[in-house]
Motif scaffolding. Structure first.
Motif, PDB file in Angstrom:
ATOM      1  N   ALA A  68       2.689 -14.372  -6.034  1.00 55.38           N
ATOM      2  CA  ALA A  68       2.431 -14.020  -4.657  1.00 55.38           C
ATOM      3  C   ALA A  68       1.756 -12.783  -4.450  1.00 55.38           C
ATOM      4  N   PRO A  69       0.991 -12.647  -3.576  1.00 55.24           N
ATOM      5  CA  PRO A  69       0.067 -11.340  -3.350  1.00 55.24           C
ATOM      6  C   PRO A  69       1.105 -10.383  -2.751  1.00 55.24           C
ATOM      7  N   LYS A  70       0.778  -8.969  -2.774  1.00 58.94           N
ATOM      8  CA  LYS A  70       1.373  -8.096  -2.211  1.00 58.94           C
ATOM      9  C   LYS A  70       1.452  -8.050  -0.468  1.00 58.94           C
ATOM     10  N   ALA A  71       2.454  -7.960   0.083  1.00 56.68           N
ATOM     11  CA  ALA A  71       2.338  -7.803   1.453  1.00 56.68           C
ATOM     12  C   ALA A  71       1.447  -6.878   2.008  1.00 56.68           C
ATOM     13  N   PRO A  72       0.546  -7.115   3.147  1.00 57.11           N
ATOM     14  CA  PRO A  72      -0.263  -5.998   3.651  1.00 57.11           C
ATOM     15  C   PRO A  72       0.456  -4.986   4.245  1.00 57.11           C
ATOM     16  N   GLN A  73       0.033  -3.806   4.452  1.00 62.43           N
ATOM     17  CA  GLN A  73       0.572  -2.799   5.123  1.00 62.43           C
ATOM     18  C   GLN A  73       0.298  -2.578   6.805  1.00 62.43           C
ATOM     19  N   SER A  74       1.284  -2.363   7.300  1.00 65.95           N
ATOM     20  CA  SER A  74       0.908  -2.305   8.802  1.00 65.95           C
ATOM     21  C   SER A  74       0.283  -1.063   9.054  1.00 65.95           C
TER      22      SER A  74
END
Length: 126
Positions: A68-74
Motif C-alpha cells: 500500500a502507498p504511504k498516506a499523503p501529508q496534510s
C-alpha cells in the motif's frame, strides 16, 4: 442372320446402358462429406489437449508483491485564514478597465461599413 444381328445389337445396347447406369450410380463422397484430413487431425489434437495444472508458485517472478502507498501529508492549515483574507482583499480586474479602477480608452471598432455607392457600383458591373 438379320435376326441374330438384331439380337446382338440389342444385347450390346442393353449392356452399354447398364454400364452407363452403373457408372452414374457409383459415386464417391464429395469433399464436403469427406471433410478435410488436416482439419480433422487438428480438431482431434485440440480436443485431446489437457493444460498443465496451475500452481500458486507459477506467478513468482512475473508479478510484483503489492504494498500500500504511504498516506499523503496534510497541508499546513495555519496559513489558510491569512490566505483567504488576501484573496478577499484583491482588486477585481475587468477587461477594458485600467488597474486603478478608471475606465480606459474606448476600444477601437474594427468593423468596416461599406458605402452605398460601392454597392451600387459593384451591382452595376455584374
Amino acid at each position: 442372320m438379320l435376326t441374330s444381328l438384331f439380337k446382338q445389337s440389342s444385347a450390346a445396347r442393353i449392356a452399354r446402358q447398364q454400364r452407363i447406369l452403373q457408372r452414374r450410380c457409383f459415386s464417391t463422397p464429395s469433399s464436403r462429406l469427406r471433410g478435410d484430413l488436416v482439419q480433422d487431425l487438428y480438431l482431434k489434437e485440440i480436443r485431446a489437449y489437457k493444460p498443465p495444472p496451475l500452481r500458486p508458485s507459477d506467478s513468482e517472478g512475473h508479478v510484483q508483491k503489492f504494498s500500500a502507498p504511504k498516506a499523503p501529508q496534510s497541508p499546513d492549515e495555519g496559513d489558510i485564514a491569512r490566505d483567504l483574507k488576501e484573496y478577499e482583499d484583491q482588486q477585481v480586474e475587468l477587461e477594458g478597465q485600467e488597474a486603478t479602477g478608471e475606465a480606459g480608452a474606448a476600444e477601437e471598432s474594427w468593423f468596416e461599413e461599406e458605402d452605398d455607392d460601392d454597392e451600387e457600383h459593384a451591382a452595376g458591373s455584374h
